[in-house]
Write an enzyme that holds these catalytic residues in place. Structure first.
Site, short mmCIF file in Angstrom:
data_model
loop_
_atom_site.label_atom_id
_atom_site.label_comp_id
_atom_site.label_asym_id
_atom_site.label_seq_id
_atom_site.Cartn_x
_atom_site.Cartn_y
_atom_site.Cartn_z
N ASP A 72 1.92 -12.09 -22.92
CA ASP A 72 1.38 -13.44 -22.72
C ASP A 72 2.30 -14.43 -23.74
OD1 ASP A 72 0.18 -15.67 -21.55
OD2 ASP A 72 -1.54 -15.52 -22.56
N HIS B 238 10.45 -16.05 -19.16
CA HIS B 238 10.14 -14.83 -18.35
C HIS B 238 11.17 -13.79 -18.43
CE1 HIS B 238 6.53 -16.53 -17.26
NE2 HIS B 238 6.90 -17.31 -16.34
N LEU C 87 7.80 9.13 -20.69
CA LEU C 87 6.80 8.16 -20.46
C LEU C 87 6.39 7.83 -19.41
CD1 LEU C 87 5.51 5.63 -22.47
CD2 LEU C 87 7.31 4.26 -21.67
C1 IPE Z 1 -2.50 -12.88 -17.99
O1 IPE Z 1 -1.74 -13.92 -18.52
C2 IPE Z 1 -1.52 -12.21 -16.90
C3 IPE Z 1 -0.25 -11.61 -17.30
C4 IPE Z 1 0.06 -11.63 -18.43
C5 IPE Z 1 0.44 -11.27 -16.14
P1 IPE Z 1 -2.12 -15.39 -17.89
O2 IPE Z 1 -1.10 -16.40 -18.75
O3 IPE Z 1 -1.80 -15.55 -16.50
O4 IPE Z 1 -3.68 -15.78 -18.33
P2 IPE Z 1 -4.50 -16.99 -18.65
O5 IPE Z 1 -4.26 -17.59 -17.48
O6 IPE Z 1 -4.22 -17.28 -19.82
O7 IPE Z 1 -5.90 -16.19 -18.62
C1 IPE Z 2 3.05 -14.61 -19.57
O1 IPE Z 2 3.34 -15.63 -20.12
C2 IPE Z 2 3.67 -13.93 -18.28
C3 IPE Z 2 2.98 -14.02 -16.96
C4 IPE Z 2 1.79 -14.27 -16.96
C5 IPE Z 2 3.68 -13.57 -15.77
P1 IPE Z 2 3.03 -17.00 -19.50
O2 IPE Z 2 3.76 -17.46 -18.29
O3 IPE Z 2 1.59 -16.94 -19.11
O4 IPE Z 2 3.38 -17.97 -20.52
P2 IPE Z 2 2.31 -19.02 -21.33
O5 IPE Z 2 0.88 -18.45 -21.56
O6 IPE Z 2 2.11 -20.11 -20.23
O7 IPE Z 2 2.84 -19.57 -22.70
MG MG Z 3 -0.16 -17.29 -20.15
#
Ligand code: IPE
Ligand code: IPE
Ligand code: MG
Length: 242
Positions: free
Chosen positions: A21, A38, A132
């Protein structure tokens, strides 16, 4: 001075699950579009695969796209799907070289047909690999996985192939997407959020949790080692006493 970690002396978790995240915040800090976060996050995920294996981790499971992530803009969802498309094709050679077995969990039926095909191809081509075990959660939601498992189980009961009295935890587990994997020993979440966001709710019942403020695109082998070191300080009792 911080004590140097001697990784050789550590007890290495067999299965590590990661909620990657913070890609969006990483990009925002650099005044870049979220998609740039990303792209960097995807590079980090590939590197962490090598690092995990180097440390002796046998199973690595990463959360790439949740059942809730469809709520994001069309542009962002499209870009994430394209990154996954690229990975499924570009990693074929690397997985062969590094002996990595790839699995994808989540409801694949909702993904574009070409992506489903390249996932099936990568799973098939790597299925004999003994290095892995790398699992990618795509359109994955723990509640959705449980509901799908219940439907499969109910169909077996209806067809007379499964007795209600024979339903136990192991039997239920065999219907989950993760049925070939051990339960995670350690669950890592980056970016400072202290929640599990629908990731592996059944499987992490006895996992240790490691939370770090580091944003996923900044995560590296040193950070992974810190998580493993933290894991070593935990006393896993599984409900018993020691
Ligand atoms: C969790 O992250 C999903 C992934 C890492 C794929 P999100 O950013 O979507 O989760 P929330 O919205 O903070 O709970
Ligand atoms: C995690 O990073 C990746 C996915 C959920 C696909 P985020 O896109 O949720 O990044 P933040 O949480 O907005 O910083
Ligand atoms: Mg996120």
């Amino acid at each position: 001075m911080a004590k140097k970690i001697n990784i050789e002396e550590l007890n290495i978790p067999e299965h590590v699950a990661i909620i990657m995240d913070g890609n969006g915040r990483w990009a925002k800090k650099r005044l870049l579009p979220r998609t740039a976060g990303h792209a960097q996050g995807a590079r980090v995920a590939e590197q962490i695969c090598d690092d995990a294996w180097d440390l002796g981790i046998k199973y690595l499971t990463i959360y790439a796209f949740s059942t809730e992530n469809w709520k994001r803009s069309e542009e962002e969802v499209g870009m994430l799907m394209n990154l996954l498309r690229k990975y499924m094709i570009s990693s074929l050679e690397k997985c062969a070289k590094n002996n990595v077995r790839v699995r994808v969990i989540g409801d694949k039926t909702k993904l574009a047909a070409d992506l489903q095909e390249s996932i099936a191809n990568l799973e098939e081509k790597t299925k004999e690999n003994t290095g892995l075990n790398f699992t990618i959660a795509i359109n994955y939601g723990g509640r959705d996985e449980i509901v799908r498992a219940v439907k499969k189980l109910a169909a077996k009961v209806k067809d007379g192939e499964l007795e209600i009295d024979n339903i136990d935890e192991d039997a239920f587990n065999s219907f989950l997407d993760t049925n070939e994997l051990p339960y995670p020993d350690l669950m890592i979440r980056t970016s400072g959020e202290l929640r599990s966001s629908n990731f592996l709710p059944w499987q992490i019942a006895y996992s240790e949790f490691y939370f770090t403020d580091v944003l996923w695109p900044d995560f590296d082998k040193k950070e992974l080692e810190k998580a493993v070191e933290y894991y070593n300080k935990r006393d896993r009792r599984f409900g018993g006493t020691k």
